[in-house]
Motif scaffolding. Sequence first.
Motif, PDB file in Angstrom:
ATOM      1  N   ASP A 125      27.482 157.563 -23.947  1.00 51.88           N
ATOM      2  CA  ASP A 125      27.145 158.099 -25.012  1.00 51.88           C
ATOM      3  C   ASP A 125      28.177 157.647 -26.148  1.00 51.88           C
ATOM      4  O   ASP A 125      27.803 157.554 -27.336  1.00 51.88           O
ATOM      5  N   LYS A 126      29.597 158.535 -25.702  1.00 55.95           N
ATOM      6  CA  LYS A 126      30.718 158.218 -26.526  1.00 55.95           C
ATOM      7  C   LYS A 126      30.797 156.071 -26.848  1.00 55.95           C
ATOM      8  O   LYS A 126      32.012 155.629 -27.571  1.00 55.95           O
ATOM      9  N   GLY A 127      30.704 155.654 -25.601  1.00 55.09           N
ATOM     10  CA  GLY A 127      30.921 154.279 -25.809  1.00 55.09           C
ATOM     11  C   GLY A 127      31.681 153.720 -24.062  1.00 55.09           C
ATOM     12  O   GLY A 127      32.813 154.149 -24.830  1.00 55.09           O
ATOM     13  N   GLY A 128      31.292 152.791 -23.666  1.00 55.39           N
ATOM     14  CA  GLY A 128      31.848 152.152 -22.882  1.00 55.39           C
ATOM     15  C   GLY A 128      31.867 151.994 -21.407  1.00 55.39           C
ATOM     16  O   GLY A 128      30.479 152.441 -21.137  1.00 55.39           O
ATOM     17  N   TYR A 129      32.358 151.732 -20.597  1.00 58.63           N
ATOM     18  CA  TYR A 129      31.350 151.630 -19.014  1.00 58.63           C
ATOM     19  C   TYR A 129      31.324 152.728 -18.162  1.00 58.63           C
ATOM     20  O   TYR A 129      32.945 153.086 -18.094  1.00 58.63           O
ATOM     21  N   ALA A 130      30.768 153.358 -18.133  1.00 57.70           N
ATOM     22  CA  ALA A 130      30.791 154.462 -17.113  1.00 57.70           C
ATOM     23  C   ALA A 130      30.955 153.316 -15.144  1.00 57.70           C
ATOM     24  O   ALA A 130      29.479 153.388 -15.241  1.00 57.70           O
ATOM     25  N   LYS A 131      32.234 153.424 -14.265  1.00 60.61           N
ATOM     26  CA  LYS A 131      31.668 153.212 -13.351  1.00 60.61           C
ATOM     27  C   LYS A 131      31.462 154.341 -11.969  1.00 60.61           C
ATOM     28  O   LYS A 131      32.414 155.021 -12.286  1.00 60.61           O
ATOM     29  N   MET A 132      30.329 154.086 -11.470  1.00 58.81           N
ATOM     30  CA  MET A 132      30.193 154.207 -10.587  1.00 58.81           C
ATOM     31  C   MET A 132      30.034 153.768  -9.045  1.00 58.81           C
ATOM     32  O   MET A 132      29.681 152.811  -8.931  1.00 58.81           O
ATOM     33  N   MET A 133      29.712 154.703  -8.268  1.00 59.03           N
ATOM     34  CA  MET A 133      29.313 154.283  -6.841  1.00 59.03           C
ATOM     35  C   MET A 133      27.702 154.299  -6.444  1.00 59.03           C
ATOM     36  O   MET A 133      27.497 155.438  -7.198  1.00 59.03           O
ATOM     37  N   TRP A 134      27.504 152.870  -6.580  1.00 58.35           N
ATOM     38  CA  TRP A 134      25.172 153.264  -6.109  1.00 58.35           C
ATOM     39  C   TRP A 134      25.785 153.146  -4.807  1.00 58.35           C
ATOM     40  O   TRP A 134      25.483 151.604  -4.172  1.00 58.35           O
ATOM     41  N   CYS A 135      24.762 153.877  -4.253  1.00 55.39           N
ATOM     42  CA  CYS A 135      23.480 153.382  -3.474  1.00 55.39           C
ATOM     43  C   CYS A 135      22.929 151.964  -2.758  1.00 55.39           C
ATOM     44  O   CYS A 135      22.945 151.652  -1.845  1.00 55.39           O
ATOM     45  N   GLY A 136      22.502 151.180  -4.316  1.00 57.30           N
ATOM     46  CA  GLY A 136      21.893 149.952  -3.960  1.00 57.30           C
ATOM     47  C   GLY A 136      20.377 150.099  -4.008  1.00 57.30           C
ATOM     48  O   GLY A 136      20.322 148.849  -4.459  1.00 57.30           O
ATOM     49  N   CYS A 137      19.897 151.158  -4.011  1.00 52.14           N
ATOM     50  CA  CYS A 137      18.427 151.511  -5.038  1.00 52.14           C
ATOM     51  C   CYS A 137      17.989 151.398  -6.110  1.00 52.14           C
ATOM     52  O   CYS A 137      18.723 151.812  -6.705  1.00 52.14           O
ATOM     53  N   ARG A 138      17.137 150.620  -6.521  1.00 49.98           N
ATOM     54  CA  ARG A 138      16.770 150.313  -7.842  1.00 49.98           C
ATOM     55  C   ARG A 138      15.772 151.642  -7.986  1.00 49.98           C
ATOM     56  O   ARG A 138      15.755 151.966  -9.587  1.00 49.98           O
ATOM     57  N   GLU A 139      15.911 152.593  -7.101  1.00 45.34           N
ATOM     58  CA  GLU A 139      15.229 153.926  -7.692  1.00 45.34           C
ATOM     59  C   GLU A 139      16.873 154.890  -9.016  1.00 45.34           C
ATOM     60  O   GLU A 139      16.218 155.194  -9.753  1.00 45.34           O
ATOM     61  N   CYS A 140      17.406 154.772  -7.973  1.00 44.09           N
ATOM     62  CA  CYS A 140      18.202 155.139  -8.412  1.00 44.09           C
ATOM     63  C   CYS A 140      18.892 154.834 -10.255  1.00 44.09           C
ATOM     64  O   CYS A 140      19.002 155.192 -11.039  1.00 44.09           O
ATOM     65  N   GLU A 141      18.676 153.181  -9.737  1.00 43.82           N
ATOM     66  CA  GLU A 141      18.976 152.486 -11.639  1.00 43.82           C
ATOM     67  C   GLU A 141      18.522 152.926 -12.626  1.00 43.82           C
ATOM     68  O   GLU A 141      18.556 153.025 -13.654  1.00 43.82           O
TER      69      GLU A 141
END
Length: 477
Positions: free
Chosen positions: A418-434
């Motif tokens: 919301d402020k602008g920029g990249y949020a760096k996140m650990m991701w499980c790899g599933c489409r649903e979370c995306e």
Amino acid sequence: MNINKNDAITSRDTDFAKWYTDVCRKAELMDYSSVKGFIIYRPYGYAIWEQIQKYLDGRFKGIGVSNVYMPLVIPESLFNKEKEHVEGFAPETLIATIGGKAKIDDPLIIRPTSEVLFCEHYAKIVSSHRDLPKMYNQWCSVVRWEKTTRPFLRGSEFLWQEGHTIFATEGEARGNALEILKIYGDLGNDVLAIPFVKGLKTDKEKFAGALETYSIEALMHDGKALQSGTTHYFGTGFAEAFGIKFQDKDNILRTPHQASWGVSTRLIGSIIMVHGDDNGLVLPPLVAPIQIVIIPIQQNREGILAKAEEIKNRLEKEGYRVSLDASDRSPGWKYAEYEMKGVPLRLEIGPRDLESGNVVIARRIDGHKEVVKDSDIEKEVQRLLKEVHNVMLDKARVFLDSHILAVKSVAELKSVVDKGGYAKMMWCGCRECEDKIKELTTATARCMPLDDQIPFDDKCPVCGKKAERVVYFAKAY
RNA sequence: CGGGACGUAGCACAGCUUGGUAGUGCGCUUGGUUCGGGACCAAGAGGUCGAGGGUUCGAAUCCCUCCGUUCCGACCA
């Protein structure tokens, strides 16, 4: 300062979108045509593209790529051969159905991209391992019937290069996609002064028909990301659909592996939104159509113009792109005009300088002026242009680095994007979370950065499952 | 493609509510004076009011449709 209201541009903080279109038009990069999304690339804007072309064309040829030209139109029946590809592009194709007043039985699609044309051609010319690899590229325009359009960022027609390559092995094809990605990265660092984030796209975001899509992502001044180029590893999907086969050294018939890659005039949008300021465009020296503008002061005085001409010739001899503005506008007007157009260096030559044997050189990035000895001009211009490039790149890199923030919850992620920029996140790899993140924050997965894959947590903040991949999320253009 | 705003000279806009000769500023042209941060004086040129249809004696103005620009979503380089 007496700024004419008509010539002023909206400030970035007031309305970034308006600022952007103001710059596009007032810096004379483009104009609108009478058909939605089809813009006119004006000489100054097109010249920036030509500089990009010049660099990339050289790099491509350096690794053995040949330029070719494929037709503008693709028969619908041919386009339909690769299923995912068709589904990806069908909603945005422009189709010609009438030729010379007669209905065309197999309607002609105006190319939105040329994969199928290259494939059809490769099927004809590839039959032995001796025919491989083939690395073709074309500089052309493509048409996509877009719903919303913005100059350079999203057009119904845009200029680009599309490289289509074919190899005997998976390793070579993927290697090609990565090699070109590296060249695009070099373009950013060495030419555009834009630090791109290079990474792998998620399955959701990848190109229709690709196994792997890599991209270069740039972060705009407003904190939104802009995908500025992509490379793809196709595997054998297209080759199978188009019946491309080659007989290998061991006499076995095999299916080749393909890759494709492209950057477009969208890069011009990146340049504008990464470097521009409230006075207009700021161009990186290596793509600036005019690198130095010479402004004579009291040009009717004896000797001024002659000196200006002499300096121009000297600099041109060194290979710089120089413009001398000897029009009868006031110096102040000229300063503002070339600032609007983002010219990196301004060289002032007036009576005082003539007398003292100096000139004044001002930098667009910060307005900093230096007095330079006439005999040192060539040397100082070289130094200054290099310096300007480095300052621009550093500034953009600091901005980028300070706008990549690790998050461990969706709430944190939302706050960052919301402020602008990249949020760096650990991701499980599933489409649903995306999908869930998109729904909750409107941010999308930009890419899994190749250079930033050290895990900083072990579970996905969305579903809590095991996570191994680092993904950057951001709002995007 | 859904929702909002806008479209009158090259640009920025007024005029529209209440229909009746097309306006202002900047820019442009010519001449002159100027020139180190958007100079000044004088005289000029420039518009089928986005397009098409309708209402009317008469439309920039009222009604309908379309096109374009822009913002916010959905979709995508």
